[in-house]
Motif scaffolding. Structure first.
Motif, short mmCIF file in Angstrom:
data_model
loop_
_atom_site.label_atom_id
_atom_site.label_comp_id
_atom_site.label_asym_id
_atom_site.label_seq_id
_atom_site.Cartn_x
_atom_site.Cartn_y
_atom_site.Cartn_z
N ASP A 59 0.87 -1.18 0.00
CA ASP A 59 0.00 0.00 0.00
C ASP A 59 0.91 1.23 0.00
O ASP A 59 2.12 1.11 0.18
CB ASP A 59 -0.91 -0.01 1.24
CG ASP A 59 -2.12 0.91 1.08
OD1 ASP A 59 -2.21 1.58 0.03
OD2 ASP A 59 -2.96 0.96 2.00
N VAL A 60 0.33 2.39 -0.18
CA VAL A 60 1.13 3.62 -0.27
C VAL A 60 1.44 4.16 1.12
O VAL A 60 0.78 3.82 2.11
CB VAL A 60 0.39 4.69 -1.10
CG1 VAL A 60 0.17 4.20 -2.52
CG2 VAL A 60 -0.92 5.09 -0.45
N LEU A 61 2.46 5.03 1.16
CA LEU A 61 2.77 5.73 2.40
C LEU A 61 1.73 6.81 2.66
O LEU A 61 1.13 7.35 1.73
CB LEU A 61 4.15 6.39 2.30
CG LEU A 61 5.37 5.48 2.06
CD1 LEU A 61 6.64 6.32 2.06
CD2 LEU A 61 5.45 4.38 3.11
N THR A 62 1.52 7.13 3.92
CA THR A 62 0.66 8.26 4.25
C THR A 62 1.40 9.56 3.89
O THR A 62 2.62 9.55 3.66
CB THR A 62 0.32 8.27 5.75
OG1 THR A 62 1.53 8.49 6.50
CG2 THR A 62 -0.32 6.95 6.17
N ASP A 63 0.69 10.66 3.86
CA ASP A 63 1.32 11.95 3.54
C ASP A 63 2.43 12.28 4.52
O ASP A 63 3.49 12.79 4.13
CB ASP A 63 0.27 13.08 3.54
CG ASP A 63 -0.69 12.97 2.37
OD1 ASP A 63 -0.35 12.25 1.40
OD2 ASP A 63 -1.78 13.58 2.43
N ASN A 64 2.19 12.01 5.80
CA ASN A 64 3.21 12.28 6.82
C ASN A 64 4.44 11.40 6.63
O ASN A 64 5.59 11.86 6.77
CB ASN A 64 2.64 12.09 8.22
CG ASN A 64 1.67 13.19 8.61
OD1 ASN A 64 1.71 14.28 8.05
ND2 ASN A 64 0.80 12.91 9.56
N GLU A 65 4.21 10.12 6.34
CA GLU A 65 5.33 9.20 6.12
C GLU A 65 6.14 9.61 4.90
O GLU A 65 7.38 9.56 4.90
CB GLU A 65 4.80 7.77 5.94
CG GLU A 65 4.29 7.14 7.22
CD GLU A 65 3.62 5.80 6.97
OE1 GLU A 65 3.62 4.96 7.89
OE2 GLU A 65 3.06 5.60 5.86
N LEU A 66 5.44 10.03 3.85
CA LEU A 66 6.12 10.45 2.62
C LEU A 66 6.94 11.71 2.86
O LEU A 66 8.10 11.81 2.42
CB LEU A 66 5.09 10.69 1.51
CG LEU A 66 5.63 10.96 0.11
CD1 LEU A 66 6.44 9.77 -0.40
CD2 LEU A 66 4.48 11.27 -0.85
N SER A 67 6.37 12.66 3.59
CA SER A 67 7.10 13.91 3.90
C SER A 67 8.34 13.62 4.73
O SER A 67 9.41 14.22 4.51
CB SER A 67 6.18 14.88 4.65
OG SER A 67 5.10 15.27 3.84
N GLU A 68 8.20 12.72 5.69
CA GLU A 68 9.34 12.36 6.54
C GLU A 68 10.44 11.70 5.71
O GLU A 68 11.63 12.00 5.88
CB GLU A 68 8.88 11.41 7.65
CG GLU A 68 9.99 11.03 8.61
CD GLU A 68 9.53 10.04 9.68
OE1 GLU A 68 10.37 9.66 10.51
OE2 GLU A 68 8.33 9.66 9.67
N LEU A 69 10.05 10.80 4.78
CA LEU A 69 11.02 10.12 3.92
C LEU A 69 11.79 11.12 3.06
O LEU A 69 13.01 11.07 2.95
CB LEU A 69 10.29 9.10 3.04
CG LEU A 69 11.14 8.32 2.03
CD1 LEU A 69 12.13 7.40 2.76
CD2 LEU A 69 10.25 7.51 1.09
N ILE A 70 11.06 12.06 2.45
CA ILE A 70 11.67 13.05 1.56
C ILE A 70 12.58 13.99 2.34
O ILE A 70 13.66 14.37 1.87
CB ILE A 70 10.59 13.83 0.80
CG1 ILE A 70 9.86 12.90 -0.19
CG2 ILE A 70 11.18 15.03 0.05
CD1 ILE A 70 8.63 13.49 -0.83
#
Length: 501
Positions: A412-423
């Motif tokens: 499944d996809v990352l949540t917006d918060n998880e994606l922001s943290e990764l970037i």
């Protein structure tokens, strides 16, 4: 010996290799998986390119995910073209559930849940590592093919690049290129004609319209600095795992020309800069192109020829290309014939055209005494596929209907918060996300034009003053006497007498 024993012996012997390999799952016979009949793909042949095909919902994306994970574990970096936006979950561990454990029990592989090193890239305003290239890096030939120019127009583009090289005018973005096109037939027309011959305003106008069309698809975001260094796709983390670079393309599905432009630029840069690999035993980089039809459907003939040429040549650089699409016919035959690995998920036969396509697809696979290929193509379940790879000597392995292993990472996809943290943790974001607009052809030409206009105005003012000065001199009585014929004759007469004495 039973049919199962014979089948197991053939599959096992055909999929046992001396070198490193990745395991895709276990072979199926009579609609049942045979435990420990592993279907393996040797790393040595992964630079021979491949295809992952099948109808919507049959498991293509999960197969892509499984391959990316296993390549990363082997220390091989991966680049994924994420058109649908459903691959970011590779960064997080998957969920351990009974269905996955049951599948792996049938396959004979233990299941482990883990995340992988991931960087998120972007061509647009989306969050992620910005990918850019300069117009100069494209060069006149590649740029002409992207713009689908005629031979005459391509010649003009070559002249433009030559002029910029001769005059040290950096061509960085489309603004620079448009400016020099206009300059060649307007302010700089005489300069160009003297050095390179006459350039037609009609031709530069046609080229300019093609550039504007490319801009409308967002190419102005792609052309510029800082240029992306393809060596950054080859990073390995501290645990020896290859980075999985996910290029987010969810917002350019309706802009296929930009996608094609990027792909061709990337492949050309990789081919130019990567060293020859020879027979190294493992690939340098694997690229997965999801929804591959987007590249080919809108591509011009010249662009297709360029892609086909690079597909044939880039293998020697240790790079494997994997096209993911619904039907193998989405990929041109010239490209399809270059592919060593084929993973075919189920196809649907709703129309006569569908049935004809299935028949043609079945003919692309090796004959097997265990399968009616045409029939099994429509009866494969979700997460099952026909697999035909190459062994270490480049020969096709036995055809195997395969129960594919489950991804280890999140499906499944990352949540917006998880994606922001990764970037935010990405080292590449800090390197590439600062926009640079240094002095280039646009600014230098504007400065040159302004200087020429100022000089022309100065000459005009000088010309205006000259008649007034001459008129003023004519009205001056002293000047009038000094310049009169009588005065001049008198002076010369006196001089003559002096000389004679």
């Amino acid at each position: 010996m039973t049919e199962n024993d014979t089948f197991l012996k053939e599959i096992t012997e055909g999929n046992t290799f001396k070198g490193d390999y990745i395991t895709m799952g276990s072979a199926i016979l009579n609609e049942q998986p045979i435990k420990n009949a592993f279907v393996n793909i040797p790393l040595k042949t992964l630079n021979r390119h491949g295809l992952i095909a099948g109808a919507t919902g049959t498991g293509k994306t999960k197969t892509l995910q499984v391959m990316a994970e296993n390549l990363s574990e082997q220390g091989i970096p991966v680049l994924l073209m994420d058109i649908k936006g459903d691959l970011s979950g590779l960064a997080k561990p998957g969920d351990d559930n009974p269905a996955i454990n049951n599948r792996h029990e049938k396959i004979g592989l233990p299941y482990s849940s883990k995340g992988f090193p991931v960087d998120v890239l972007t061509l647009s305003d989306q969050d992620g590592v910005r990918l850019r290239a300069t117009v100069s890096e494209f060069g006149p030939i590649l740029l002409s093919r992207i713009l689908d120019l005629t031979d005459t127009q391509s010649g003009i583009v070559s002249v433009i690049f030559k002029y910029c090289d001769d005059n040290k005018l950096p061509l960085l973005d489309l603004k620079d290129f448009k400016k020099i096109l206009q300059y060649a037939t307007q302010e700089g027309r005489d300069e160009f004609q003297e050095a390179y011959g006459r350039i037609s305003a009609a031709s530069t106008g046609a080229i300019l319209r093609k550039v504007v069309e490319l801009e409308q698809q967002g190419a102005d975001l792609f052309f510029g600095e800082t240029s992306f260094d393809v060596q950054d796709l080859l990073r390995i983390d501290d645990e020896g795992r290859g980075y999985i670079n996910i290029l987010r393309l969810t917002d350019i599905q309706d802009r296929p020309k930009l996608f094609s432009t990027f792909m061709l630029s990337l492949l050309a840069e990789i081919y130019t800069t990567f060293p020859e690999q020879g027979d190294s035993g493992r690939p340098e980089l694997i690229i997965f192109i999801d929804e591959a039809h987007l590249i080919f459907n809108e591509a011009s003939k010249a662009l297709l020829n360029q892609i086909e040429s690079i597909v044939k040549l880039i293998r020697s650089k240790g790079v494997g290309l994997y096209f993911v699409t619904q039907n193998p016919t989405d990929v041109p035959e010239a490209v399809l014939s270059q592919l060593g690995l084929k993973i075919q998920h189920a196809l649907r036969a709703f129309t006569a055209k569908d049935r004809k396509a299935i028949k043609l697809t079945a003919q692309n696979y090796p004959d097997s005494e265990y399968y009616d290929t045409e029939s099994i193509l429509t009866n494969l379940g979700t997460g099952e596929a026909l697999v035909s790879a190459l062994d270490e000597k480049g020969r096709p392995t036995p055809l195997a209907a395969t129960m594919m292993r489950a991804p280890m990472s999140r499906m499944d996809v990352l949540t917006d918060n998880e994606l922001s943290e990764l970037i935010s943790k990405s080292k590449l974001v800090k390197k590439y996300n600062e926009t640079i607009d240094r002095e280039s052809a646009y600014e230098l030409l504007n400065e040159k034009i302004a200087h020429a206009e100022a000089e022309a105005e100065h000459q005009k003012q000088v010309a205006k003053k000259a008649p007034a000065q001459r008129k003023s001199n004519a009205m001056n009585p002293i000047i009038k006497v000094l310049t009169s014929a009588t005065f001049i004759r008198s002076v010369f007469g006196i001089l003559n007498k002096v000389i004679k004495k």
